[in-house]
Scaffold this motif. Structure first.
Motif, PDB file in Angstrom:
ATOM      1  N   PRO A   8       0.968  -1.537  -0.175  1.00 41.74           N
ATOM      2  CA  PRO A   8      -0.147  -0.229   0.153  1.00 41.74           C
ATOM      3  C   PRO A   8       0.707   1.277   0.153  1.00 41.74           C
ATOM      4  CG  PRO A   8      -1.174  -1.702   1.673  1.00 41.74           C
ATOM      5  CD  PRO A   8       0.904  -1.940   1.249  1.00 41.74           C
ATOM      6  N   ILE A   9       0.200   2.047  -0.589  1.00 44.51           N
ATOM      7  CA  ILE A   9       1.140   3.810  -0.860  1.00 44.51           C
ATOM      8  C   ILE A   9       1.134   4.364   0.613  1.00 44.51           C
ATOM      9  CG2 ILE A   9       0.678   5.926  -1.439  1.00 44.51           C
ATOM     10  CD1 ILE A   9      -0.709   5.093  -3.954  1.00 44.51           C
ATOM     11  N   ALA A  10       0.314   4.269   1.304  1.00 45.36           N
ATOM     12  CA  ALA A  10       0.578   4.457   2.470  1.00 45.36           C
ATOM     13  C   ALA A  10       2.142   3.851   3.581  1.00 45.36           C
ATOM     14  CB  ALA A  10      -1.059   4.645   3.784  1.00 45.36           C
ATOM     15  N   SER A  11       2.182   3.211   3.490  1.00 45.02           N
ATOM     16  CA  SER A  11       3.499   1.945   4.142  1.00 45.02           C
ATOM     17  C   SER A  11       4.228   2.241   3.286  1.00 45.02           C
ATOM     18  CB  SER A  11       2.949   0.801   4.167  1.00 45.02           C
ATOM     19  OG  SER A  11       2.940   0.045   3.363  1.00 45.02           O
ATOM     20  N   LEU A  12       4.629   3.140   2.260  1.00 44.21           N
ATOM     21  CA  LEU A  12       6.382   2.949   1.173  1.00 44.21           C
ATOM     22  C   LEU A  12       6.787   4.006   2.852  1.00 44.21           C
ATOM     23  CD1 LEU A  12       4.888   3.988  -2.106  1.00 44.21           C
ATOM     24  CD2 LEU A  12       5.653   1.754  -1.343  1.00 44.21           C
ATOM     25  N   LYS A  13       7.976   3.485   2.629  1.00 49.90           N
ATOM     26  CA  LYS A  13       9.284   3.933   2.904  1.00 49.90           C
ATOM     27  C   LYS A  13       9.673   5.852   2.383  1.00 49.90           C
ATOM     28  CE  LYS A  13      10.898   0.031   4.570  1.00 49.90           C
ATOM     29  NZ  LYS A  13      12.169  -1.281   4.992  1.00 49.90           N
ATOM     30  N   ALA A  14      10.297   5.934   3.507  1.00 54.10           N
ATOM     31  CA  ALA A  14      11.147   7.722   2.341  1.00 54.10           C
ATOM     32  C   ALA A  14      11.344   6.844   1.562  1.00 54.10           C
ATOM     33  CB  ALA A  14      11.676   8.278   3.140  1.00 54.10           C
ATOM     34  N   SER A  15      12.395   6.011   1.648  1.00 55.15           N
ATOM     35  CA  SER A  15      12.950   6.190  -0.553  1.00 55.15           C
ATOM     36  C   SER A  15      11.680   5.604  -1.394  1.00 55.15           C
ATOM     37  CB  SER A  15      14.324   4.818   0.210  1.00 55.15           C
ATOM     38  OG  SER A  15      13.781   3.700   0.227  1.00 55.15           O
ATOM     39  N   LYS A  16      10.546   5.042  -0.772  1.00 58.01           N
ATOM     40  CA  LYS A  16       9.855   5.256  -1.911  1.00 58.01           C
ATOM     41  C   LYS A  16       9.001   6.678  -2.634  1.00 58.01           C
ATOM     42  CE  LYS A  16       9.993  -0.708  -1.820  1.00 58.01           C
ATOM     43  NZ  LYS A  16       9.253  -0.932  -1.398  1.00 58.01           N
ATOM     44  N   TRP A  17       8.767   6.575  -1.628  1.00 60.40           N
ATOM     45  CA  TRP A  17       7.825   8.110  -1.151  1.00 60.40           C
ATOM     46  C   TRP A  17       8.690   9.328  -2.246  1.00 60.40           C
ATOM     47  CZ3 TRP A  17       3.031   8.883  -1.241  1.00 60.40           C
ATOM     48  CH2 TRP A  17       2.560   8.324   0.149  1.00 60.40           C
ATOM     49  N   ASN A  18      10.669   8.984  -2.443  1.00 56.74           N
ATOM     50  CA  ASN A  18      11.117   9.608  -3.456  1.00 56.74           C
ATOM     51  C   ASN A  18      10.951   9.404  -4.818  1.00 56.74           C
ATOM     52  OD1 ASN A  18      13.494  11.946  -3.450  1.00 56.74           O
ATOM     53  ND2 ASN A  18      14.669  10.114  -3.216  1.00 56.74           N
ATOM     54  N   SER A  19      11.053   8.242  -4.690  1.00 54.71           N
ATOM     55  CA  SER A  19      11.360   7.164  -6.206  1.00 54.71           C
ATOM     56  C   SER A  19       9.862   7.649  -6.601  1.00 54.71           C
ATOM     57  CB  SER A  19      11.045   5.825  -5.905  1.00 54.71           C
ATOM     58  OG  SER A  19      10.961   5.782  -6.801  1.00 54.71           O
ATOM     59  N   ILE A  20       8.501   7.669  -5.428  1.00 50.76           N
ATOM     60  CA  ILE A  20       7.339   7.986  -6.101  1.00 50.76           C
ATOM     61  C   ILE A  20       7.298  10.178  -7.107  1.00 50.76           C
ATOM     62  CG2 ILE A  20       5.443   8.661  -6.128  1.00 50.76           C
ATOM     63  CD1 ILE A  20       5.038   6.230  -4.642  1.00 50.76           C
ATOM     64  N   ALA A  21       7.569  10.414  -6.322  1.00 50.67           N
ATOM     65  CA  ALA A  21       7.982  12.030  -6.406  1.00 50.67           C
ATOM     66  C   ALA A  21       8.876  12.657  -7.794  1.00 50.67           C
ATOM     67  CB  ALA A  21       8.285  12.908  -5.038  1.00 50.67           C
ATOM     68  N   LYS A  22       9.946  11.498  -7.288  1.00 49.21           N
ATOM     69  CA  LYS A  22      10.411  12.189  -9.166  1.00 49.21           C
ATOM     70  C   LYS A  22      10.307  11.427 -10.539  1.00 49.21           C
ATOM     71  CE  LYS A  22      15.780  11.410  -6.924  1.00 49.21           C
ATOM     72  NZ  LYS A  22      17.260  11.256  -6.674  1.00 49.21           N
ATOM     73  N   ASN A  23      10.243  10.362  -9.910  1.00 49.19           N
ATOM     74  CA  ASN A  23       8.725   9.749 -11.108  1.00 49.19           C
ATOM     75  C   ASN A  23       7.729  10.707 -11.737  1.00 49.19           C
ATOM     76  OD1 ASN A  23      10.779   7.598 -11.991  1.00 49.19           O
ATOM     77  ND2 ASN A  23       9.156   6.192 -10.481  1.00 49.19           N
ATOM     78  N   SER A  24       6.809  11.418 -10.644  1.00 48.16           N
ATOM     79  CA  SER A  24       5.638  12.122 -10.821  1.00 48.16           C
ATOM     80  C   SER A  24       6.506  13.597 -11.086  1.00 48.16           C
ATOM     81  CB  SER A  24       4.991  12.495  -9.522  1.00 48.16           C
ATOM     82  OG  SER A  24       4.830  11.249  -9.341  1.00 48.16           O
ATOM     83  N   VAL A  25       7.314  13.901 -11.299  1.00 45.36           N
ATOM     84  CA  VAL A  25       7.560  15.802 -11.726  1.00 45.36           C
ATOM     85  C   VAL A  25       8.352  15.542 -12.501  1.00 45.36           C
ATOM     86  CG1 VAL A  25       9.213  17.483 -11.095  1.00 45.36           C
ATOM     87  CG2 VAL A  25       8.088  16.589  -8.982  1.00 45.36           C
ATOM     88  N   GLN A  26       8.317  16.027 -14.322  1.00 49.44           N
ATOM     89  CA  GLN A  26       8.234  16.223 -15.584  1.00 49.44           C
ATOM     90  C   GLN A  26       8.232  17.316 -16.177  1.00 49.44           C
ATOM     91  OE1 GLN A  26       6.520  12.799 -17.656  1.00 49.44           O
ATOM     92  NE2 GLN A  26       6.453  11.618 -15.762  1.00 49.44           N
ATOM     93  N   LYS A  27       9.173  17.639 -17.270  1.00 45.42           N
ATOM     94  CA  LYS A  27       9.546  18.892 -17.919  1.00 45.42           C
ATOM     95  C   LYS A  27       7.835  18.088 -19.304  1.00 45.42           C
ATOM     96  CE  LYS A  27      13.628  19.928 -17.701  1.00 45.42           C
ATOM     97  NZ  LYS A  27      15.713  20.035 -18.976  1.00 45.42           N
TER      98      LYS A  27
END
Length: 224
Positions: A8-27
């Protein structure tokens, strides 16, 4: 072998939140002058909750800073489009997201052009958070970087939240190109706004022309 259930997304560790954020931000384009944060609820295994928005916001800030420091955007204030519709974001999540966006503007990293939070769970406090973002963007002499679009339809905003948004847009319409003026396009249809009292708080220049009869409609373009 039983198939594994995705964590579940709510249980993701900080490293995975960081990965999701990086994948979500694009030019957005090759010019690199616009950055997009893609957080639509339909792009995840489930809609993002209030807690999810609180957790991911610091990582989104870092991801936007990284993209803005790279390539064509480097050294210039970038435009930022935020696509966070179709989630379960409430007041606390909206506050975390908007505070992060205000910090990016204050640091001259990126300026929000459009924010999409339709089909969420924002109430009046969430509307006030968005209003603070609009007000913070309205810096004299930098009108081209003011917020241009706010999409908040299908939430739980009442007359009080609408009033906060109208107050935040008091400087609009903004000078745009030459002598032309640009509004803040504000969508509030399908909320809990008392339409019978809307005209008592809406500035005279705000109301958009009605295009037919749509039940529950309270769309307005602040600054028109």
């Amino acid at each position: 072998m039983e198939s594994q259930i995705p964590e579940p997304i709510a249980s993701l560790k900080a490293s995975k939140w960081n990965s999701i954020a990086k994948n979500s931000v694009q030019k957005k384009n090759d010019r690199g002058d616009t950055i997009v944060i893609y957080l639509e609820g339909t792009s995840h295994e489930r809609p993002l909750s209030d807690e999810d928005f609180i957790k991911i916001s610091p990582f989104l800030k870092l991801a936007v800073q990284d993209v803005a420091a790279d390539g064509a955007v480097k050294g210039r204030l970038a435009y930022l489009d935020v696509k966070a519709q179709c989630n379960a974001c409430g007041d606390a999540g909206a506050r975390a997201l908007c505070n992060m966006l205000i910090e990016l503007r204050e640091a001259n990293v990126a300026a929000v052009r459009a924010i999409h939070l339709w089909k969420n769970e924002l109430g009046d406090e969430g509307a006030c958070a968005v209003a603070d973002l609009v007000a913070a963007s309205a810096i004299d002499g930098a009108e081209r970087f003011w917020v241009a679009e706010v999409h908040l339809s299908h939430n739980n905003i009442t007359l009080a939240g609408a009033h906060a948004l109208y107050r935040a847009a008091s400087k609009y319409p903004r000078p745009y190109i030459g002598r032309s003026l640009a509004p803040l396009w504000l969508r509030l249809e399908y909320n809990a706004v008392d339409l019978s009292r809307l005209d008592t708080i809406m500035p005279g220049h705000c109301k958009a022309e009605r295009r037919g009869e749509r039940q529950g409609s309270a769309a307005a373009a602040a600054g028109l």
